[in-house]
Enzyme design. Structure first.
Site, PDB file in Angstrom:
ATOM      1  N   SER A 148      44.515 -19.205 -15.778  1.00  0.00           N
ATOM      2  CA  SER A 148      43.615 -19.027 -14.635  1.00  0.00           C
ATOM      3  C   SER A 148      43.155 -17.580 -14.578  1.00  0.00           C
ATOM      4  CB  SER A 148      44.329 -19.392 -13.331  1.00  0.00           C
ATOM      5  OG  SER A 148      43.625 -18.828 -12.232  1.00  0.00           O
ATOM      6  N   ASP A 162      34.450 -24.994 -15.659  1.00  0.00           N
ATOM      7  CA  ASP A 162      33.503 -25.327 -14.591  1.00  0.00           C
ATOM      8  C   ASP A 162      32.386 -26.259 -15.073  1.00  0.00           C
ATOM      9  OD1 ASP A 162      34.930 -23.809 -12.786  1.00  0.00           O
ATOM     10  OD2 ASP A 162      33.739 -22.011 -13.117  1.00  0.00           O
ATOM     11  N   ARG A 220      29.356 -28.000  -7.743  1.00  0.00           N
ATOM     12  CA  ARG A 220      29.128 -28.472  -9.115  1.00  0.00           C
ATOM     13  C   ARG A 220      29.038 -30.007  -9.165  1.00  0.00           C
ATOM     14  NH1 ARG A 220      28.760 -23.707 -11.388  1.00  0.00           N
ATOM     15  NH2 ARG A 220      30.305 -22.158 -10.846  1.00  0.00           N
TER      16      ARG A 220
HETATM   17  C1  S3P Z   1      36.806 -18.048 -11.911  1.00  0.00           C
HETATM   18  C2  S3P Z   1      37.779 -18.628 -12.652  1.00  0.00           C
HETATM   19  C3  S3P Z   1      37.953 -20.084 -12.769  1.00  0.00           C
HETATM   20  C4  S3P Z   1      36.697 -20.839 -12.382  1.00  0.00           C
HETATM   21  C5  S3P Z   1      36.118 -20.314 -11.097  1.00  0.00           C
HETATM   22  C6  S3P Z   1      35.775 -18.840 -11.221  1.00  0.00           C
HETATM   23  C7  S3P Z   1      36.757 -16.576 -11.831  1.00  0.00           C
HETATM   24  O1  S3P Z   1      38.988 -20.498 -11.909  1.00  0.00           O
HETATM   25  O2  S3P Z   1      36.976 -22.215 -12.260  1.00  0.00           O
HETATM   26  O3  S3P Z   1      34.939 -21.030 -10.770  1.00  0.00           O
HETATM   27  O4  S3P Z   1      35.722 -16.017 -11.422  1.00  0.00           O
HETATM   28  O5  S3P Z   1      37.769 -15.952 -12.179  1.00  0.00           O
HETATM   29  P1  S3P Z   1      40.532 -20.411 -12.370  1.00  0.00           P
HETATM   30  O6  S3P Z   1      40.761 -19.014 -12.717  1.00  0.00           O
HETATM   31  O7  S3P Z   1      41.355 -20.833 -11.206  1.00  0.00           O
HETATM   32  O8  S3P Z   1      40.638 -21.369 -13.514  1.00  0.00           O
END
Ligand code: S3P
Length: 436
Positions: free
Chosen positions: A162, A314, A392
């Site tokens: 993440s 995403d 989305r």
């Molecule tokens: C993001 C990381 C992702 C993504 C989110 C934006 C970011 O989430 O799904 O839309 O800007 O760091 P995760 O880090 O929880 O996977």
């Protein structure tokens, strides 16, 4: 939003990348002095980050395309008088959690909308507590009250890939004392690392281990100066899939980030037989950028493996729609994280495809889509799709309507798309009205 487009033509310049926009605002606000950010994302999520920073004592003003940030620096931030409302934005909440936890003179409460209140925050508050943070939550969910502390470094072994969690811990580590190591199981998007390194912060990466040397809570970052945000690949994915699926389409999406941690969807669409051409490569704000031209294509099924999921996390809903029009059956694995996005997106994708007459099977973290062979076979067999507060999912349903005879009603469409791409409907109308 219009349905059943006759054709799609022309070129599209997208709002600035949402992930980079959040980080540009946060880093400009952490620095002491003035920065000018060009082409920030236009959605509500990015506006929430700006609004929270204003409450913390940072001046942010807009002049045409330029966002001017003037900050006293992190040490000069003040305790906000009211709750910081992160709206629908997980990135705002998780990154601010890491930052605010490391400010020893500050107390703040973070809250969000009904969707954000359901999302897991213990993945950030747990590791932060282990380095000395004091955060109260509602059983791991917002609202969250942070009583800032002086934090210490540690080794964090993350159970999930993440970027939000990694970034929160790296930013907390920057203002902590000692060394912080963040180990992620798979590589997630790396904008925070790129931007911190460009500011001169010592950050090392070895495989998926990131090490940052803490500078303590009084650390002073240099301003970003003039910073240009590239277009958002996650938005580009909707226009590119629309062009591939539509029977009469030739669309060029301009100047968006080609960061390898973000464009897994282009690899997937390429192996599905999508007609894609990448043009005009260059670099902007430390990110590779390019134009991508997409034209009508007959897609074939593919499999998505767990290892590539972080690079297209995403884009999974719109890739599932692409699979629904392909010839053959597609299998997507490693989707557990989809269950904790703005909605349970795995369940929402199954609901949407079912509304469109597409057979699916799914489990805790996998999805099988039986492709219909062509987009003209997608037909709404239910009156309405409810995306909830998930932009989305709303945009995926809108693309299904645009490229097929489907005429699903999408409840709450305008409010949902406002999170990331408020001009979505107008931009697609332009593509429908552009002459050859
Ligand atoms: C993001 C990381 C992702 C993504 C989110 C934006 C970011 O989430 O799904 O839309 O800007 O760091 P995760 O880090 O929880 O996977």
């Amino acid at each position: 939003m219009q349905k059943n487009a006759q054709r799609l033509r022309g070129s599209l310049t997208l709002p600035g990348d949402k992930s980079i926009s959040h980080r540009a605002l946060l880093l400009a606000a952490l620095a002491q002095g003035r920065s000018v950010l060009h082409g920030l994302g236009t959605g509500d999520d990015v506006q929430r980050t700006a609004a929270c920073l204003r409450q913390l004592g940072v001046q942010i003003t807009q002049q045409a395309d330029a966002t001017h940030v003037a900050s006293p620096g992190f040490a000069g931030w003040k305790t906000p008088e009211a709750t910081l409302d992160c709206g629908n934005s997980g990135t705002t909440m998780r990154l601010l959690l890491g930052i605010l936890a490391a400010h020893p003179d500050l107390t703040a409460t973070l809250d969000g909308d009904a969707s954000l209140r359901k999302r897991p925050m213990a993945r950030v508050t747990g590791p932060l507590a282990a380095i000395g943070a004091v955060i109260a939550s509602c059983e791991g969910r917002p609202p969250l009250t942070i009583v800032g502390q002086t934090l210490h470094g540690a080794i964090h072994d993350l159970p999930v890939a993440s970027a939000q969690v990694k970034s929160a811990l790296l930013l907390a580590g920057l203002f902590a004392n000692g060394e912080t190591v963040v180990h992620e199981p798979l590589q997630s998007r790396d904008h925070t690392e790129r931007m911190l390194t460009a500011l001169g912060v010592r950050l090392q990466r070895e495989d998926n281990r990131h090490t940052i040397v803490g500078q303590g809570p009084r650390a002073v970052l240099p301003p970003l100066g003039d910073f240009h945000v590239p277009g958002d690949p996650s938005s580009a994915a909707f226009a590119i899939v629309a062009a591939l699926l539509h029977a009469d389409a030739d669309v060029t999406v301009r100047h968006f980030s080609q960061n390898p941690t973000r464009i897994g969807f282009l690899n997937v669409l390429g192996r599905m037989g999508g007609h894609l051409q990448t043009r005009e490569p260059s670099t902007l704000a430390g990110e590779p950028v390019a134009d991508v031209r997409a034209t009508s294509s007959q897609l074939i099924a593919t499999d998505i493996a767990e290892g590539e999921v972080p690079s297209l996390i995403d884009e999974l809903p719109i890739l599932a729609l692409a699979a629904a029009t392909a010839a053959g059956t597609s299998h997507f694995c490693g989707l557990a994280e989809l269950r904790v996005k703005e909605s349970d997106r795995l369940a929402a994708v199954v609901r949407l495809l079912t509304c469109l007459g597409v057979p699916t099977q799914s489990g805790a973290d996998w999805l099988t889509v039986v492709g219909m062979g062509e987009s003209s076979r997608l037909r709404a067999n239910a009156g309405a799709f409810v995306p909830g507060l998930d932009h989305r999912m709303a945009m995926t349903a809108a693309i299904a309507n645009l490229v097929s005879p489907s005429a699903l009603e999408i409840q709450g469409f305008a409010a949902a798309v406002g999170s990331s791409w408020p001009s979505f409907a107008a931009d697609f109308l332009d593509l429908q009205n552009t002459a050859d």
